[in-house]
Design an enzyme around this catalytic site. Structure first.
Site, PDB file in Angstrom:
ATOM      1  N   SER A 132      24.385  60.591  52.692  1.00 54.48           N
ATOM      2  CA  SER A 132      24.611  60.893  54.103  1.00 54.48           C
ATOM      3  C   SER A 132      24.706  59.611  54.927  1.00 54.48           C
ATOM      4  CB  SER A 132      23.507  61.828  54.590  1.00 54.48           C
ATOM      5  OG  SER A 132      23.808  62.359  55.853  1.00 54.48           O
TER       6      SER A 132
ATOM      7  N   HIS B 242      48.998  55.078  47.510  1.00 58.74           N
ATOM      8  CA  HIS B 242      47.803  54.412  48.025  1.00 58.74           C
ATOM      9  C   HIS B 242      47.588  54.765  49.491  1.00 58.74           C
ATOM     10  CE1 HIS B 242      44.649  51.517  48.569  1.00 58.74           C
ATOM     11  NE2 HIS B 242      45.320  50.904  49.533  1.00 58.74           N
TER      12      HIS B 242
ATOM     13  N   ASP C 217      30.400  70.845  53.253  1.00 62.10           N
ATOM     14  CA  ASP C 217      29.139  71.066  52.534  1.00 62.10           C
ATOM     15  C   ASP C 217      28.053  71.655  53.430  1.00 62.10           C
ATOM     16  OD1 ASP C 217      28.447  68.941  54.148  1.00 62.10           O
ATOM     17  OD2 ASP C 217      27.892  67.586  52.536  1.00 62.10           O
TER      18      ASP C 217
END
Length: 610
Positions: free
Chosen positions: A196, A482, A438
């Site tokens: 985090s 990229h 999440d």
């Protein structure tokens, strides 16, 4: 302890001992020569996230009308008894001066030290499990014999922004000394595990290091001291939850009001470190997906919609400003939203001051800018996906005085599959992605590191549980520009939780990058997920194993490695994976799956991965 379980634990001991460069111990069924990794010895450095370091009092504070006072070394973050019994005293020890980040005149707190500072915030029979962060991770290391000297925590005062961490605590000087000491002690570079906000702290350390080490020696220093960087649940482009803390308040589940939490958080300069921001390049210059899907190059929706109070209209622009204002992630991070709202909201005005002082005008660099890949040999990004995650807020005046002058009228979520919905379940128009986040950090922010992958990428999707390879999906040599994204749109069985691996088939300049997405693992539980720990252990052993021939650990199968990996197959009325598991009842088992236990393991079980 039965014989097979003992052998299983010894087998795991050897994995961890070698992965972290410890001395191998012989065990039945295992040839120690197969595990020897030469003189390479790794250490693990843990950089915890926001509110994940215990803070202790460094003052004598008498709390009136209560036997609970604050004495030196008493826990402050966290002591639930004092939060409930003496909230005003507790607030004094937690709050800082919002303008210069000095301590409260009556109480000051400092971060605890050592690994114990990051395991449980409030140790206790009831409070310990509720406040556990890294305890399970550390317990695994202890259970399987990892030397205490090879695991080092780098706790810090998570209330402070980067410049204050260095100015007050010399945190980055001390972190550099930690890496250099570990190299002398263990004889090899370190593995960094940042969770985090800890990722933002580690990024700041790398930028700070550029000023401390001669330019020609910067890359050499990193190669000598850091072997692998593990970014766990990293908010690469921030998280709306940080904005919520500024304008509404986040209680962390504590028995305090949102208004009280808002006042406290408003004094922490670190709260702005995770503000949402976007790619600052013009849209025409942004790379987007060129493979099997498309991910929007900006946030899914405006992060903030504000119904301005009538008294604010004249202050803003002589009644010419619309009543409703919309703020994108870029207008959040450049201070536009706080500057406009600061005319009638003291917290927003304070936030704008801190944003300018510690971020926008930071002489080292602006932390609220997109990340480039760190110049580290191995970079692994790991995060959970497909959980309901907040991506935007609608605020309205509450009619109450500060700090409760705002009410969150509605919340916009990204849900499983990337669709956008309001709190009531209504669909929202926006640039949804291929997945959701999440539960704390949106997918758009978590997955930014996929842009660091090399020109060709191997993609694998496999079940999280032990398996024999029957449900593996693989795509090799996917072209990747990229700086662009890469997406896999393979099939899913709704009954199965998957891991999706994006790994370099061809890396950049001898470096290796991997991104692992774990279904249904939330932000906080990521660091204590057995599935993540299994994958980390296998990969880190692989990196130093003398017989490894692949760039990454094979995903073709996952045999059970612990008793917890065995299960009862109700369709066949027997334990699943009978080549590795067997039914063996032990007094106290409460269900059939608990009685499915691991058979004895051998060296062949590990060699298949290499």
């Amino acid at each position: 302890m039965n014989k097979s379980k003992s052998l299983s634990q010894v087998w795991w001991c050897i994995i961890l001992l070698l992965g972290l460069g410890l001395e191998s111990a012989s065990a039945a069924g295992v040839d120690p020569k197969l595990w020897r990794s030469g003189d390479q010895k790794f250490s693990g450095v843990i950089i915890p996230g926001f509110a994940s370091t215990r803070l202790r009092s460094w003052s004598l504070l008498d709390c009136p009308f209560s036997p609970l006072d604050f004495n030196p070394l008493d826990p402050v973050w966290l002591d639930l008894r004092k939060v409930i019994s003496v909230p005003q005293c507790w607030m004094k020890c937690m709050m800082l001066d919002p303008y210069n980040q000095t301590d409260h005149p009556e109480c000051k707190s400092r971060p605890d030290s050592g690994v114990s500072a990051i395991t449980e915030m409030d140790p206790g029979y009831f409070t310990g499990p509720l406040s556990s962060v890294w305890k399970e991770w550390v317990s695994w290391c202890v259970e399987f014999g990892v030397d205490a000297e090879s695991i080092v925590a780098a706790p810090y005062d998570w209330r402070l922004a980067g410049p204050v961490l260095e100015e007050r605590d010399l945190y980055f000087h001390r972190l550099r000394l930690t890496f250099e000491t570990l190299r002398k002690l263990r004889g090899g570079p370190s593995l960094v595990f940042a969770h985090s906000l800890g990722n933002n702290v580690f990024r700041y350390f790398l930028e700070w290091l550029k000023q401390e080490v001669p330019p020609k020696l910067y890359t050499t220093w990193i190669d000598d001291h850091i072997f692998t960087y593990h970014a766990l649940g990293a908010p690469f482009l921030g998280a709306p939850d940080a904005l919520k803390g500024v304008l509404s308040g986040v209680t962390f589940g504590l028995p305090i009001s949102e208004g009280t939490a808002r006042i406290m958080l408003g004094t922490f300069s670190s709260g702005l470190w995770m503000l949402p921001f976007s790619d600052n390049k013009p849209l025409s210059q942004r790379n987007t997906t060129k493979t099997e899907g498309l991910v929007a190059p900006d946030w899914p929706v405006n992060v903030l919609e504000v119904d301005m109070p009538p008294s604010a209209l004249a202050a803003l622009a002589n009644y010419t400003v619309p009543i409703q204002r919309f703020y994108s992630a870029q207008k959040i991070s450049d201070g536009t939203s706080f500057k406009e709202m600061g005319e009638f909201d003291p917290q927003a005005k304070l936030a704008f001051y801190q944003l300018k002082k510690y971020y926008l005008d930071n002489p080292l660099f602006n932390p609220l800018t997109p990340w480039e890949r760190p110049p580290i040999k191995n970079v692994f990004c790991m995060y959970g996906i497909n959980l309901k995650t907040e991506v935007g807020y609608q605020l309205s005046p509450s009619g109450k005085p500060y700090p409760d002058n705002w009410i969150i009228k509605d919340v916009i979520y990204e849900t499983d599959g990337g669709s956008l919905q309001t709190r009531s379940g209504l669909d929202v128009d926006g640039k949804g992605g291929v997945a959701s986040g999440d539960s704390t950090v949106p997918y758009h922010s978590l997955s930014w590191c996929k842009r660091w992958l090399g020109p060709r990428v191997n993609i694998t999707r496999a079940p999280q549980t032990a398996h024999e390879g029957s449900d593996i999906q693989e795509v090799f040599d996917v072209e990747h520009e990229h700086g662009g994204d890469v997406v896999y749109n393979g099939s899913r069985d709704s009954r199965i939780k998957y891991i999706t691996y994006y790994e370099d088939a061809v890396g950049l300049a001898g470096k290796k990058t991997a991104v692992w997405e774990f279904d249904k693992i939330d932000h906080r539980n990521l660091v204590r997920s057995p599935v993540l720990l299994r994958e980390l252990l296998l990969e880190n052993v692989h990196n130093s194993h003398p017989q490894a021939v692949r760039s990454f650990v094979s995903k073709a199968r996952r045999v059970p490695l612990r008793d917890e990996d065995c299960y009862w197959d109700y369709s066949k009325a027997k334990c699943g994976l009978l080549d590795y598991c067997e039914y063996r009842y032990v007094f106290g088992d409460v269900h059939l799956g608990q009685s499915c236990r691991l058979q004895a393991s051998t060296d062949k079980d590990i060699l298949q991965y290499f």
